[in-house]
Design a protein around this motif. Structure first.
Motif, PDB file in Angstrom:
ATOM      1  N   TRP A 244      39.556  19.810 -18.344  1.00  0.00           N
ATOM      2  CA  TRP A 244      39.350  18.637 -19.026  1.00  0.00           C
ATOM      3  C   TRP A 244      40.590  17.922 -19.770  1.00  0.00           C
ATOM      4  CZ3 TRP A 244      38.791  18.002 -24.537  1.00  0.00           C
ATOM      5  CH2 TRP A 244      38.231  16.698 -24.842  1.00  0.00           C
TER       6      TRP A 244
ATOM      7  N   VAL B 218      37.594  23.700 -20.076  1.00  0.00           N
ATOM      8  CA  VAL B 218      38.502  23.043 -21.136  1.00  0.00           C
ATOM      9  C   VAL B 218      39.611  22.611 -20.501  1.00  0.00           C
ATOM     10  CG1 VAL B 218      39.452  23.015 -23.596  1.00  0.00           C
ATOM     11  CG2 VAL B 218      36.985  24.177 -23.114  1.00  0.00           C
TER      12      VAL B 218
ATOM     13  N   ASN C 179      38.125  24.795 -12.560  1.00  0.00           N
ATOM     14  CA  ASN C 179      36.732  25.023 -13.405  1.00  0.00           C
ATOM     15  C   ASN C 179      35.937  25.759 -12.674  1.00  0.00           C
ATOM     16  OD1 ASN C 179      34.819  24.468 -14.820  1.00  0.00           O
ATOM     17  ND2 ASN C 179      34.699  22.199 -14.451  1.00  0.00           N
TER      18      ASN C 179
END
Length: 514
Positions: free
Chosen positions: A52, A49, A70
């Protein structure tokens, strides 16, 4: 028509409501190992998240952009799989705790530690019984649970024999064992455990930073004197009036005798062996060209002596334990010594399982950069507020004390808190050793009023031998004055320490050059 009851339910006191919240909140938490497994999964998902959302921060010292990594990517999954074993075996606190406990296990299995505690308490004159019991409790912390299972009931018997209420003695011992958990004149297994976690957290900012097991030694030695003085005062001035009359028909349980002749001989042999080992170590450290000094600088602070302090703890435990065992005839062969080492390892099964999950959480937090990013953001807020050092650290003590009510494990709490607070304070210019000292205060002072503390039920059972109606409320109301007094006095000591700029341990300054 509804029928109203004539007897309304009694209103619960503020203390009762507080205890209810603590019990409900603590019981709602999963086992610490499960908690860390869930947190690890949360960090993995949060890393995806954060990438992103393009979460990042600028490092205050280098200006370099710190971006989230990530772990749900192809490379991240590979890293998770291949790092599973190295994360566990390379976890800094694990080896240090195992080595120190192997040595301490010999001293405990031989009977040295238990006999030494009994000798100390039985030798105390009546007027000095309270401070000696508290002091013995503080010192017992270097040997796992022996203070809880031996010293606390022993203190009750000693106070009963002195014509005082046994619960006074048990309260004083409990205050020393648990309320003074982080204080000691000597280094124990908790020191390498916490320093290893602090080191892992510090390396989020400085990959080469090292935190010694002796990082808080100076502060904890002075804290020992403070804990003894405060707990003695509370016992005599606050607790004693509540238990002024000894119970008439108390069942004191099994009697505990003073050391017999063989045990006293074992103590003498252990003393001689400990002195001999101390002389040997002094001969290797004190001379300017001592073998345990730093080869290049000749210094002690950066020497193999301090870097190998866990090995020194191991040596003292093994040497003194074997000497006692030979003198007291509790160790007959080398097999008995190895059994003592094995016994201490057997008790560590749940801890090792917990460490596996702690290690994965800490590693994932490092890999994702989320801990460092969060620390940078938090440090920026603290800098904007411009809080001085003392309020900052008193706040850390308070946060830890509250968290301790719900999560009793010292290592589990610090594994959660260290990756945030250690980097944050480093970025504000404060050393990890100082942060760890503040944590240890908060972790100690609420132990004695937390139902989540693993020995809480056992202490209630000890109380019930003398007061059959004693329960959770009895124990907490008895120990709450200790908790409040220790929190205030210890925080004041810490504030004075900060104001004077004193190092908290050998080679452990208060500041970090950010």
């Amino acid at each position: 028509m509804a029928i109203q009851s004539n007897s309304a339910a009694p209103r619960r006191s503020l203390t009762d409501r507080f205890l209810h919240v603590v019990e409900v909140g603590g019981n709602a938490l999963p086992h610490p190992a499960t908690l860390f497994a869930l947190l690890t999964l949360s960090v993995i998902v949060a890393s995806a998240v954060a990438v992103w959302l393009d979460v990042s921060a600028a490092h205050p010292a280098t200006g370099e952009s710190i971006r989230a990594v990530n772990l749900l990517s192809r490379e991240g999954l590979h890293r998770l799989l291949t790092g599973l074993v190295p994360n566990f075996t390379g976890f800094a606190p694990l080896g240090a705790v195992l080595v120190s406990l192997i040595g301490i296990g010999v001293a405990e299995h031989s009977g040295l530690i238990g006999t030494a505690l009994r000798r100390l308490v039985f030798a105390a004159p009546k007027w000095a019984l309270t401070p000696v019991v508290v002091f013995a409790g503080v010192m017992s912390n270097m040997a796992s649970e022996i203070g809880y299972v031996l010293l606390i009931p022993l203190a009750g018997l000693m106070f009963k024999g002195a014509g005082r209420h046994p619960i006074m003695g048990m309260a004083a011992a409990f205050a020393g064992v648990s309320g003074g958990f982080s204080a000691n004149l000597l280094l124990g297994s908790i020191d390498p455990l916490l320093s290893g976690l602090s080191q892992e957290a510090a390396r989020l900012v400085d990959p080469s930073y090292t935190v010694s097991a002796a990082a808080n030694w100076y502060f904890m030695m002075v804290s020992t004197v403070l804990v003894v003085a405060v707990a003695t005062w509370v016992t005599e001035r606050v607790v004693a009036p509540r238990f002024a009359t000894p119970p008439a028909n108390a069942d004191g349980g099994d009697t505990i005798a003073p050391p017999d002749e063989s045990e006293r001989r074992g103590l003498r042999w252990a003393l001689y062996a400990t002195l001999a080992l101390s002389v040997l170590i002094a001969a290797l450290v004190l001379p300017a060209n001592g073998l345990l000094r730093n080869t290049d600088t000749g210094g002690v602070l950066d020497s193999p002596f301090l870097k190998g302090i866990v090995g020194i703890i191991f040596a003292y435990g093994v040497v003194s334990g074997i000497a006692y065992g030979l003198g007291a005839r509790t160790l007959r062969s080398d097999a008995d010594v190895i059994r003592g080492m094995g016994a201490s390892m057997a008790a560590l099964g749940p801890y090792i399982a917990l460490v596996f999950f702690m290690a994965q959480f800490v590693a994932c937090f490092q890999w994702t950069n989320l801990g460092l990013i969060f620390a940078v953001k938090l440090a920026g807020i603290m800098q904007a507020i411009e809080l001085p050092a003392i309020p900052l650290f008193i706040g850390l003590v308070a946060i830890t004390a509250v968290a301790n009510l719900f999560l009793g494990s010292a290592s589990a709490k610090w594994a959660l808190m260290a990756p945030i607070f250690v980097p944050m304070f480093m970025l504000l210019g404060y050393a990890p050793e100082m942060v760890q000292a503040g944590y240890r205060i908060g972790d100690s002072v609420t132990n004695i009023i937390s139902p989540m503390m693993s020995y809480f039920a056992l202490i209630i059972a000890f109380f019930q031998k003398y007061e059959p109606k004693a329960g959770l409320g009895t124990l907490v109301s008895t120990m709450l004055p200790y908790s409040i007094a220790l929190a205030i006095a210890w925080s004041v000591l810490f504030a004075v320490w900060i104001a004077l700029g004193l190092p908290v341990g050998p080679g452990a300054p208060l500041t970090y050059p950010n």
